[in-house]
Design an enzyme around this catalytic site. Structure first.
Site, PDB file in Angstrom:
ATOM      1  N   PRO A  96       0.812  -1.217   0.000  1.00 50.72           N
ATOM      2  CA  PRO A  96       0.000   0.000   0.000  1.00 50.72           C
ATOM      3  C   PRO A  96       0.845   1.266   0.000  1.00 50.72           C
ATOM      4  O   PRO A  96       1.815   1.384   0.754  1.00 50.72           O
ATOM      5  CB  PRO A  96      -0.812  -0.103   1.296  1.00 50.72           C
ATOM      6  CG  PRO A  96      -0.833  -1.563   1.608  1.00 50.72           C
ATOM      7  CD  PRO A  96       0.484  -2.097   1.132  1.00 50.72           C
ATOM      8  N   CYS A  97       0.443   2.206  -0.834  1.00 50.39           N
ATOM      9  CA  CYS A  97       1.070   3.528  -0.818  1.00 50.39           C
ATOM     10  C   CYS A  97       0.505   4.385   0.309  1.00 50.39           C
ATOM     11  O   CYS A  97       1.170   5.293   0.795  1.00 50.39           O
ATOM     12  CB  CYS A  97       0.850   4.232  -2.151  1.00 50.39           C
ATOM     13  SG  CYS A  97       1.696   3.450  -3.536  1.00 50.39           S
ATOM     14  N   THR A  98      -0.725   4.110   0.687  1.00 55.04           N
ATOM     15  CA  THR A  98      -1.387   4.889   1.735  1.00 55.04           C
ATOM     16  C   THR A  98      -1.086   4.298   3.095  1.00 55.04           C
ATOM     17  O   THR A  98      -1.192   3.082   3.292  1.00 55.04           O
ATOM     18  CB  THR A  98      -2.906   4.912   1.509  1.00 55.04           C
ATOM     19  OG1 THR A  98      -3.185   5.401   0.199  1.00 55.04           O
ATOM     20  CG2 THR A  98      -3.597   5.788   2.535  1.00 55.04           C
ATOM     21  N   ARG A 121       2.985   7.258   1.871  1.00 56.75           N
ATOM     22  CA  ARG A 121       4.446   7.181   1.786  1.00 56.75           C
ATOM     23  C   ARG A 121       4.903   7.538   0.378  1.00 56.75           C
ATOM     24  O   ARG A 121       6.026   8.017   0.172  1.00 56.75           O
ATOM     25  CB  ARG A 121       4.932   5.778   2.165  1.00 56.75           C
ATOM     26  CG  ARG A 121       4.418   4.696   1.249  1.00 56.75           C
ATOM     27  CD  ARG A 121       5.017   3.318   1.502  1.00 56.75           C
ATOM     28  NE  ARG A 121       4.474   2.364   0.533  1.00 56.75           N
ATOM     29  CZ  ARG A 121       4.920   2.197  -0.698  1.00 56.75           C
ATOM     30  NH1 ARG A 121       5.928   2.919  -1.142  1.00 56.75           N
ATOM     31  NH2 ARG A 121       4.355   1.312  -1.497  1.00 56.75           N
ATOM     32  N   SER A 122       4.006   7.291  -0.614  1.00 53.51           N
ATOM     33  CA  SER A 122       4.381   7.446  -2.016  1.00 53.51           C
ATOM     34  C   SER A 122       3.134   7.739  -2.837  1.00 53.51           C
ATOM     35  O   SER A 122       2.060   7.187  -2.550  1.00 53.51           O
ATOM     36  CB  SER A 122       5.050   6.156  -2.511  1.00 53.51           C
ATOM     37  OG  SER A 122       5.284   6.188  -3.898  1.00 53.51           O
TER      38      SER A 122
END
Length: 317
Positions: A149-151, A170-171
């Site tokens: 996960p990016c979140t 994070r991204s």
């Protein structure tokens, strides 16, 4: 650190493209070149203006935007989402996206529905600072899966009778990811506001690494020469106990949802795109033209985009 504020997701998107192109530095994680800004706060003052559109350069697939939002809200990691974005298959392990947000939000540890916990927390204490939805799970996300996960998570705050939502990532892939992420998160924000009986407040999007991949940087620069399209979605709501049955009916494509609401519009968009994927192009276009509001217009534009000879292969769905 960049701080940007806009009244619509389209304007926020173009402002972020400009900021990354002007202030970004080169970084190459996984040997893939990006232009990256470390630290971004993107502030959306009207979350119902959630649909990113900067034609003819950035045209998104509204069917995937709707499908992903409903997939997440329903707590699913089922592979039907691939029908709306086949490119996601490359991130699956054994046919499953191991980083799917839905099970983490609705069934954390197979026990906790975090949406229900937030509703209960803010119902009991309107000023609470503990209304948190956690997504990143170190117990899963350090195992080497393709999909991480990016979140990191969401936070909800009621202030002055309005629900603010704060997302930390994070991204963020600005070109491919942001238009779909902001659609889903602001949809959740609006629903949460309805469950709590308050107005929708501002949306805040915090990103550690906000970046453009090298393949998308020229198009992002081209966006700066075009006027963003600003549209506002009709109000959306459903009683909390009715959420899952309504989502299930729309996802299955059955039930009578012809009530003129936004839920009906969601169902029409999904049905149209499923028809398109089955090769029923004329019927899909007819459904799109007959779908009211910004989503219908966006779906018509998406079908036109798909039939352009110079369609970029890296495009979503």
């Amino acid at each position: 650190m960049i701080v940007l504020k806009a009244d619509s997701a389209s304007e926020l998107f173009t402002a972020a493209c400009q900021a990354v192109l002007l202030n970004g530095r080169i970084a190459c994680p996984r040997d893939m070149m990006t232009t990256e800004v470390i630290g971004a706060h993107l502030r959306l003052t009207n979350p119902r203006r959630r649909l990113v559109s900067v034609p003819p350069v950035r045209v998104i697939n509204p069917a995937f935007a709707v499908a992903e939002a409903l997939w997440i809200l329903s707590g699913s990691d089922d592979p039907w989402i691939f029908d709306f974005n086949d490119n996601l298959r490359r991130y699956a392990d054994d046919g499953i996206l191991q980083g799917a947000y839905g099970p983490r939000i609705r069934r954390w540890g197979d026990r906790v529905d975090q949406l229900d916990a937030v509703v209960r927390k803010l119902t009991a204490d309107r000023d609470s600072r503990q209304a948190v939805v956690q997504i990143y799970d170190p117990g899963r996300d350090h195992r080497g899966y393709r999909d991480v996960p990016c979140t990191l998570g969401y936070r909800f705050l009621i202030r002055q009778g309005r629900l603010e939502m704060h997302t930390t990532m994070r991204s963020q892939d600005l070109w491919l990811g942001f238009p779909y992420d902001i659609f889903a998160t602001t949809l959740l924000q609006e629903l949460m506001a309805g469950w709590l009986g308050v107005e929708v407040g501002e949306y805040h999007h915090y990103v550690d690494s906000l970046h453009l991949y090298a393949d998308h940087a020229p198009a992002a620069a081209e966006c700066l020469h075009h006027e963003p399209t600003v549209t506002e979605m009709d109000p959306l709501g459903v009683d909390w106990p009715d959420l899952d049955p309504v989502l299930a009916r729309i996802i299955r494509g059955d039930g009578d949802l012809s009530d003129g609401t936004s839920w009906d519009t969601f169902g029409r968009v999904l049905t149209s795109y499923r028809s398109w994927k089955l090769g029923q192009r004329d019927w899909a276009r007819t459904l799109a033209h007959d779908t009211p509001g910004p989503l219908g217009a966006a779906l018509v534009a998406w079908y036109q985009h798909l039939t352009q000879p110079a369609l970029v292969s890296a495009e979503l769905a």
